[in-house]
Motif scaffolding. Structure first.
Motif, PDB file in Angstrom:
ATOM      1  N   ILE A  17       0.838  -1.203   0.000  1.00  0.00           N
ATOM      2  CA  ILE A  17       0.000   0.000   0.000  1.00  0.00           C
ATOM      3  C   ILE A  17       0.871   1.250   0.000  1.00  0.00           C
ATOM      4  O   ILE A  17       0.627   2.203  -0.764  1.00  0.00           O
ATOM      5  N   LEU A  18       1.897   1.270   0.824  1.00  0.00           N
ATOM      6  CA  LEU A  18       2.770   2.438   0.898  1.00  0.00           C
ATOM      7  C   LEU A  18       3.515   2.655  -0.414  1.00  0.00           C
ATOM      8  O   LEU A  18       3.567   3.779  -0.930  1.00  0.00           O
ATOM      9  N   ASP A  19       4.084   1.597  -0.980  1.00  0.00           N
ATOM     10  CA  ASP A  19       4.819   1.727  -2.236  1.00  0.00           C
ATOM     11  C   ASP A  19       3.903   2.180  -3.373  1.00  0.00           C
ATOM     12  O   ASP A  19       4.302   2.982  -4.226  1.00  0.00           O
ATOM     13  N   THR A  20       2.681   1.663  -3.375  1.00  0.00           N
ATOM     14  CA  THR A  20       1.715   2.079  -4.394  1.00  0.00           C
ATOM     15  C   THR A  20       1.370   3.548  -4.250  1.00  0.00           C
ATOM     16  O   THR A  20       1.292   4.294  -5.241  1.00  0.00           O
ATOM     17  N   ALA A  21       1.176   3.987  -3.012  1.00  0.00           N
ATOM     18  CA  ALA A  21       0.869   5.394  -2.769  1.00  0.00           C
ATOM     19  C   ALA A  21       1.999   6.300  -3.236  1.00  0.00           C
ATOM     20  O   ALA A  21       1.760   7.331  -3.887  1.00  0.00           O
ATOM     21  N   MET A  22       3.233   5.915  -2.941  1.00  0.00           N
ATOM     22  CA  MET A  22       4.367   6.739  -3.365  1.00  0.00           C
ATOM     23  C   MET A  22       4.441   6.828  -4.889  1.00  0.00           C
ATOM     24  O   MET A  22       4.740   7.894  -5.452  1.00  0.00           O
ATOM     25  N   ARG A  23       4.147   5.721  -5.572  1.00  0.00           N
ATOM     26  CA  ARG A  23       4.154   5.740  -7.038  1.00  0.00           C
ATOM     27  C   ARG A  23       3.063   6.665  -7.564  1.00  0.00           C
ATOM     28  O   ARG A  23       3.306   7.467  -8.492  1.00  0.00           O
ATOM     29  N   LEU A  24       1.874   6.588  -6.989  1.00  0.00           N
ATOM     30  CA  LEU A  24       0.779   7.443  -7.445  1.00  0.00           C
ATOM     31  C   LEU A  24       1.042   8.911  -7.124  1.00  0.00           C
ATOM     32  O   LEU A  24       0.672   9.795  -7.912  1.00  0.00           O
ATOM     33  N   PHE A  25       1.664   9.187  -5.991  1.00  0.00           N
ATOM     34  CA  PHE A  25       2.023  10.565  -5.679  1.00  0.00           C
ATOM     35  C   PHE A  25       2.961  11.121  -6.746  1.00  0.00           C
ATOM     36  O   PHE A  25       2.837  12.279  -7.153  1.00  0.00           O
ATOM     37  N   ASN A  45      -9.371  -2.164   3.827  1.00  0.00           N
ATOM     38  CA  ASN A  45      -8.074  -2.701   4.215  1.00  0.00           C
ATOM     39  C   ASN A  45      -6.990  -1.627   4.153  1.00  0.00           C
ATOM     40  O   ASN A  45      -6.097  -1.570   5.003  1.00  0.00           O
ATOM     41  N   ALA A  46      -7.077  -0.767   3.135  1.00  0.00           N
ATOM     42  CA  ALA A  46      -6.111   0.326   3.026  1.00  0.00           C
ATOM     43  C   ALA A  46      -6.205   1.242   4.246  1.00  0.00           C
ATOM     44  O   ALA A  46      -5.184   1.642   4.826  1.00  0.00           O
ATOM     45  N   TYR A  47      -7.436   1.534   4.661  1.00  0.00           N
ATOM     46  CA  TYR A  47      -7.627   2.389   5.838  1.00  0.00           C
ATOM     47  C   TYR A  47      -7.241   1.662   7.127  1.00  0.00           C
ATOM     48  O   TYR A  47      -6.927   2.308   8.129  1.00  0.00           O
ATOM     49  N   TYR A  48      -7.273   0.346   7.113  1.00  0.00           N
ATOM     50  CA  TYR A  48      -6.854  -0.405   8.300  1.00  0.00           C
ATOM     51  C   TYR A  48      -5.381  -0.143   8.595  1.00  0.00           C
ATOM     52  O   TYR A  48      -4.978   0.023   9.750  1.00  0.00           O
ATOM     53  N   TYR A  49      -4.575  -0.094   7.541  1.00  0.00           N
ATOM     54  CA  TYR A  49      -3.135   0.089   7.713  1.00  0.00           C
ATOM     55  C   TYR A  49      -2.752   1.567   7.821  1.00  0.00           C
ATOM     56  O   TYR A  49      -1.819   1.913   8.550  1.00  0.00           O
ATOM     57  N   PHE A  50      -3.461   2.414   7.090  1.00  0.00           N
ATOM     58  CA  PHE A  50      -3.153   3.841   7.080  1.00  0.00           C
ATOM     59  C   PHE A  50      -4.464   4.607   7.171  1.00  0.00           C
ATOM     60  O   PHE A  50      -5.285   4.547   6.254  1.00  0.00           O
ATOM     61  N   GLY A  51      -4.650   5.327   8.262  1.00  0.00           N
ATOM     62  CA  GLY A  51      -5.924   5.989   8.501  1.00  0.00           C
ATOM     63  C   GLY A  51      -6.257   7.101   7.540  1.00  0.00           C
ATOM     64  O   GLY A  51      -7.416   7.505   7.439  1.00  0.00           O
ATOM     65  N   SER A  52      -5.265   7.620   6.802  1.00  0.00           N
ATOM     66  CA  SER A  52      -5.491   8.724   5.877  1.00  0.00           C
ATOM     67  C   SER A  52      -4.256   8.888   4.996  1.00  0.00           C
ATOM     68  O   SER A  52      -3.228   8.237   5.217  1.00  0.00           O
ATOM     69  N   LYS A  53      -4.361   9.778   4.018  1.00  0.00           N
ATOM     70  CA  LYS A  53      -3.186  10.099   3.207  1.00  0.00           C
ATOM     71  C   LYS A  53      -2.077  10.678   4.068  1.00  0.00           C
ATOM     72  O   LYS A  53      -0.888  10.458   3.805  1.00  0.00           O
ATOM     73  N   GLU A  54      -2.466  11.429   5.093  1.00  0.00           N
ATOM     74  CA  GLU A  54      -1.456  12.017   5.972  1.00  0.00           C
ATOM     75  C   GLU A  54      -0.635  10.932   6.669  1.00  0.00           C
ATOM     76  O   GLU A  54       0.576  11.083   6.850  1.00  0.00           O
ATOM     77  N   HIS A  55      -1.297   9.832   7.043  1.00  0.00           N
ATOM     78  CA  HIS A  55      -0.558   8.732   7.670  1.00  0.00           C
ATOM     79  C   HIS A  55       0.427   8.104   6.686  1.00  0.00           C
ATOM     80  O   HIS A  55       1.522   7.679   7.080  1.00  0.00           O
ATOM     81  N   LEU A  56       0.058   8.050   5.421  1.00  0.00           N
ATOM     82  CA  LEU A  56       0.978   7.551   4.403  1.00  0.00           C
ATOM     83  C   LEU A  56       2.217   8.432   4.323  1.00  0.00           C
ATOM     84  O   LEU A  56       3.349   7.937   4.227  1.00  0.00           O
ATOM     85  N   ILE A  57       2.011   9.738   4.376  1.00  0.00           N
ATOM     86  CA  ILE A  57       3.146  10.655   4.279  1.00  0.00           C
ATOM     87  C   ILE A  57       4.008  10.587   5.525  1.00  0.00           C
ATOM     88  O   ILE A  57       5.244  10.674   5.442  1.00  0.00           O
TER      89      ILE A  57
END
Length: 235
Positions: A29-37, A60-72
């Protein structure tokens, strides 16, 4: 989309196998988010888009990361770990303060380079004073402390001789200087951000000279005034 297993703690079942799968899903999920960013920019990337690209459910994505801010915030933590790893050779092999500082600053630029394409749009969000993505926010405190610690290591492992009051404050001041380098890098459109490299190579000797001059008795009052001003503004 496929639903991935949630992470299981060591106290739960089915044990380490589920934990490993959970960590793989989290990393995906994190690697995918970084690619999309990088591809779409921060503002145009949604959690739903991240989930779809990663092949997991939105829940499931929200289970691991509550928001885009958590991804960052996780991105901050990752880049900080990478920064320390990239800086390790110069910190292990050099004692000269200027060489150590230049090596750490260049290592930071190296680590950030793959993200230059979306840095501008992301920075507009991070620059907002109330944003949890701000480097000065409470949410960013762990990454901030880790970065200040790295610059403290630059100083403590060096042969630099300086005013003792400045020694205590210098790691945070170096971190603030690094933020200035990052800001310049965000706006640097030169090939390979070569101007940012030139900035680092030009600024480090000046910092080194000022640090050395701080021990001169005639400059101590000015040093203390500067430190008092910085302390006042910070608090």
């Amino acid at each position: 989309m496929t639903e991935q297993s949630a992470p299981t703690t060591a106290a739960g079942n089915p044990g380490t196998g589920a934990t490993a799968r959970g960590e793989q899903t989290r990393r995906l999920i994190l690697d995918t988010a970084m690619r999309l960013f990088r591809e779409r920019g921060y503002a145009r990337t949604t959690m739903r888009a991240v989930a779809e690209e990663a092949g997991v459910s939105v829940g499931n994505a929200y289970y691991y990361f509550g928001s885009k801010e958590h991804l960052i915030q996780e991105f901050y933590a990752d880049t900080q770990r990478e920064h320390r790893t990239a800086a390790a050779p110069v910190l292990a092999g050099e004692r000269d303060f200027a060489t150590r500082l230049a090596g750490v600053l260049h290592a930071g630029v190296d680590v950030l380079s793959p993200y230059h394409s979306f840095a501008g749009t992301f920075f507009r969000t991070a620059a907002e004073p109330t944003s949890p993505l701000s480097p000065f926010s409470a949410e960013s405190s762990a990454a901030r402390d880790a970065s200040v610690s790295l610059f403290r290591e630059v100083l403590t492992g060096s042969t630099a001789r300086l005013d003792e009051e400045l020694r205590e404050a210098l790691p945070e001041l170096l971190w603030l200087g690094y933020l200035g380098v990052v800001l310049y890098w965000v706006h640097d459109r030169s090939p390979g951000q070569a101007r940012t490299r030139q900035l680092v190579d030009g600024v480090v000797p000046l910092v080194d000279r000022l640090v050395g001059l701080s021990r001169l008795r005639v400059l101590r009052p000015a040093t203390r005034q500067a430190l008092t001003l910085i302390h006042t503004l910070r608090h």
